[in-house]
Design a protein around this motif. Structure first.
Motif, mmCIF file in Angstrom:
data_model
loop_
_atom_site.group_PDB
_atom_site.id
_atom_site.type_symbol
_atom_site.label_atom_id
_atom_site.label_comp_id
_atom_site.label_asym_id
_atom_site.label_seq_id
_atom_site.Cartn_x
_atom_site.Cartn_y
_atom_site.Cartn_z
ATOM 1 N N ASP A 81 19.488 79.864 -72.519
ATOM 2 C CA ASP A 81 20.781 79.669 -71.862
ATOM 3 C C ASP A 81 20.810 80.245 -70.453
ATOM 4 O O ASP A 81 21.029 79.530 -69.479
ATOM 5 C CB ASP A 81 21.891 80.293 -72.715
ATOM 6 C CG ASP A 81 23.265 80.062 -72.126
ATOM 7 O OD1 ASP A 81 23.533 78.938 -71.670
ATOM 8 O OD2 ASP A 81 24.080 81.010 -72.109
ATOM 9 N N TYR A 110 18.104 74.143 -64.524
ATOM 10 C CA TYR A 110 18.119 73.773 -65.923
ATOM 11 C C TYR A 110 17.433 72.428 -66.147
ATOM 12 O O TYR A 110 17.435 71.555 -65.282
ATOM 13 C CB TYR A 110 19.562 73.689 -66.439
ATOM 14 C CG TYR A 110 20.226 75.038 -66.540
ATOM 15 C CD1 TYR A 110 20.241 75.729 -67.752
ATOM 16 C CD2 TYR A 110 20.801 75.637 -65.428
ATOM 17 C CE1 TYR A 110 20.838 76.981 -67.843
ATOM 18 C CE2 TYR A 110 21.393 76.893 -65.512
ATOM 19 C CZ TYR A 110 21.410 77.556 -66.723
ATOM 20 O OH TYR A 110 21.985 78.795 -66.816
ATOM 21 N N TYR A 112 17.434 69.268 -69.248
ATOM 22 C CA TYR A 112 18.460 68.741 -70.150
ATOM 23 C C TYR A 112 17.792 67.930 -71.247
ATOM 24 O O TYR A 112 16.917 67.095 -70.982
ATOM 25 C CB TYR A 112 19.463 67.868 -69.390
ATOM 26 C CG TYR A 112 20.815 67.838 -70.048
ATOM 27 C CD1 TYR A 112 21.822 68.699 -69.665
ATOM 28 C CD2 TYR A 112 21.068 66.967 -71.106
ATOM 29 C CE1 TYR A 112 23.063 68.698 -70.286
ATOM 30 C CE2 TYR A 112 22.295 66.948 -71.731
ATOM 31 C CZ TYR A 112 23.289 67.811 -71.320
ATOM 32 O OH TYR A 112 24.504 67.802 -71.954
ATOM 33 N N LYS A 125 21.759 71.524 -72.198
ATOM 34 C CA LYS A 125 20.899 71.973 -71.111
ATOM 35 C C LYS A 125 20.149 73.227 -71.550
ATOM 36 O O LYS A 125 20.583 73.933 -72.459
ATOM 37 C CB LYS A 125 21.711 72.244 -69.847
ATOM 38 C CG LYS A 125 22.683 73.387 -69.906
ATOM 39 C CD LYS A 125 23.396 73.523 -68.567
ATOM 40 C CE LYS A 125 24.497 74.509 -68.484
ATOM 41 N NZ LYS A 125 24.583 75.670 -69.244
ATOM 42 N N ASN A 127 17.613 76.584 -69.863
ATOM 43 C CA ASN A 127 17.128 77.251 -68.674
ATOM 44 C C ASN A 127 15.644 76.979 -68.487
ATOM 45 O O ASN A 127 14.864 77.084 -69.435
ATOM 46 C CB ASN A 127 17.383 78.757 -68.770
ATOM 47 C CG ASN A 127 17.312 79.429 -67.422
ATOM 48 O OD1 ASN A 127 16.242 79.596 -66.855
ATOM 49 N ND2 ASN A 127 18.469 79.811 -66.903
ATOM 50 N N ASN A 130 12.832 79.917 -69.496
ATOM 51 C CA ASN A 130 13.345 80.413 -70.779
ATOM 52 C C ASN A 130 12.374 81.340 -71.490
ATOM 53 O O ASN A 130 12.780 82.182 -72.270
ATOM 54 C CB ASN A 130 13.700 79.240 -71.692
ATOM 55 C CG ASN A 130 12.571 78.236 -71.836
ATOM 56 O OD1 ASN A 130 11.475 78.428 -71.307
ATOM 57 N ND2 ASN A 130 12.829 77.159 -72.549
#
Length: 497
Positions: A81, A110, A112, A125, A127, A130
């Motif tokens: 996130d 981001y 998607y 979406k 990050n 991540n």
């Protein structure tokens, strides 16, 4: 006894004691984190929970690595996130979040995901930074950290390549990162050739302010800061996304760029927002990529000191390991070219120590490089995947008999699915578990340790290693029917090893 001898012994002991006290004063005291909750296991052992769940953030869904350094315990999270986080213990027994400019703050971009075949749960979406997989290790007195970009699968999924940073107890510095090597920046002033019907797979992006030398940026990577426009039905229009292109050629003010969102497939370079579906990547979600428009800012990076060793498909480093005074790293999730192993002797200059996919590509005999007829393939009917790497990821390292071992993932195609295993002999990586390791098809030296008939039930990955009881043990990942633990007494390529 000789008095002079006694004096010398006393003096020597005093010096040694002083040195020990001096050395000890340089070692930071280790303070364990405060115990928050106690659990007693069935065997009577006592376990303590020592952090708040997710360090107070429920999006910190896992800790990908723990590592002690200079008296503190470091923890690095995965967070789809808001991006990965770094935490460490304090002398007071608490945890504190570590903030590093250029490392922990550049997480505004981001990817998607949209539901694809067998993946209805995805519509969100994520990050880009991540940290799916990652590692930390101490090398030559400094703490090294690898941070993942992107997502698992045979689509690019927003990857900009893995980053490596290091810390000396006072200062964090990039070793291989976007902050380390940006060769050019600017703004796109014009775009052309961004359709699938123009007969050319490339597109041209112009920055009228530039005066580059002809071809000087060929082979570099272009990153464009874009924004989703909701033309594909994403639920968060305006979210920032990165588009990454291979630079094929350049004139003084124009770049010819190639889209490379699918592994092992020819593509048209399309600049509009796209929802991409890769038929061969079953079970994975579709990927939505942001549009590229005039006015978007961009950066260009060249060379192996850039993220991903200069390759966008080097999404992650799975494991660091030390061997004979050098540091080794395994690459994960490179579905385009295949995994390989890198090493460094100084922490800064990296070189590859293996071929891509250890020289093993579907439809080719890795022993002599000759093509394999489909009728002779270990798995037939998959000739469309010929040329693709067998091992997109390399797993953790193991040490046994003073050498390194590691595993390569298998993938669906002519050369067969299931785990592979490799051993470092001098400067060469020797295959010890693979279909082509010998001329017969029996023994646990076959790919998947001979359990490879079905993708779902195969011994898929040789993931984690441990030397124990004079044997090398390995944990085996299986997609169904449960994991396995296996061992070898010799680490050889023989049928019965």
């Amino acid at each position: 006894m000789d008095v002079t001898y006694l004096k010398r012994m006393f003096f020597t002991g005093a010096v040694l004691l002083a040195c020990l006290l001096c050395f000890g004063s340089q070692i930071p005291a280790q303070t364990p984190p405060t115990e928050l909750e106690t659990f007693i296991a069935d065997d009577g052992s006592v376990w303590q929970r020592v952090n708040a769940p997710g360090f107070g953030n429920p999006e910190n869904r896992s800790i990908v690595v723990l590592h002690p350094y200079l008296g503190r315990l470091y923890a690095v999270t995965r967070n789809d996130d808001t991006g990965f986080e770094i935490w460490r213990t304090t002398p007071a027994g608490t945890w504190e979040q570590v903030s590093v400019p250029g490392l922990t703050d550049k997480k505004n971009y981001y990817g998607y995901l949209r539901p694809g075949l067998l993946a209805d749960k995805y519509n969100t979406k994520f990050n880009v930074r991540n940290n799916q997989w990652g590692d930390m290790i101490e090398f030559q007195g400094k703490l090294y950290l690898a941070v993942t970009s992107g997502y698992q699968g045979a689509q690019l999924y927003g990857s900009i390549g893995v980053e490596i940073w290091r810390y000396d107890g006072a200062v964090w510095e990039p070793v291989m990162a976007e902050a380390q090597d940006i060769d050019e920046t600017g703004f796109i002033t014009a775009i052309s050739g961004c359709t699938a019907a123009d007969g050319d797979s490339t597109a041209t992006l112009t920055d009228a302010s530039k005066t580059w030398g002809w071809g000087e940026l060929e082979g570099c990577l272009l990153r464009v800061e874009a924004a989703y426009d909701n033309s594909t039905g994403v639920t968060d229009p305006g979210v920032q996304g990165l588009r990454v292109f291979d630079i094929v050629y350049n004139s003084p003010d124009t770049l010819w760029v190639q889209q490379n969102e699918f592994a092992g497939m020819d593509e048209d370079t399309v600049c509009s927002e796209q929802r991409l579906r890769l038929p061969a990547d079953y079970g994975r979600p579709d990927s939505v990529i942001a549009p590229v428009k005039a006015g978007d800012s961009y950066s260009i990076a060249c060379g192996i000191d850039d993220v991903g060793f200069g390759e966008m498909w080097n999404k992650t480093i799975v494991d660091f390991e030390l061997h004979n005074g050098e540091m080794y790293a395994t690459i994960g999730l490179n579905y385009e070219d295949g995994s390989r192993i890198w090493k460094t002797s100084d922490g800064t200059t990296w070189v590859p120590t293996s071929d891509y996919s250890f020289g093993n590509f579907h439809g080719t005999n890795p022993l002599d490089g000759t093509p394999i007829d489909d009728a002779d393939c270990p798995v037939q009917g998959l000739s469309a995947r010929n040329g693709n790497p067998v091992s997109s990821s390399t797993t953790n390292f193991g040490k046994f008999n003073n050498t390194l071992f590691t595993g390569g993932t298998g993938s669906s195609g002519c050369n067969g699915r299931g785990a592979r295993v490799f051993r470092l002999d001098g400067d060469e990586w020797t295959t010890i578990v693979d279909y082509f390791v010998d001329e017969n098809t029996t023994g646990t030296n076959e790919n998947g340790f001979s359990v490879n008939d079905s993708f779902l039930t195969a011994n898929f990955q040789a993931w984690s290693y441990a030397e124990y009881d004079d044997r090398l043990f390995v944990s085996v990942i299986r997609l169904t029917e449960g994991n396995r633990v296996m061992y070898t007494e010799t680490g050889s390529a023989d049928d019965g090893a």
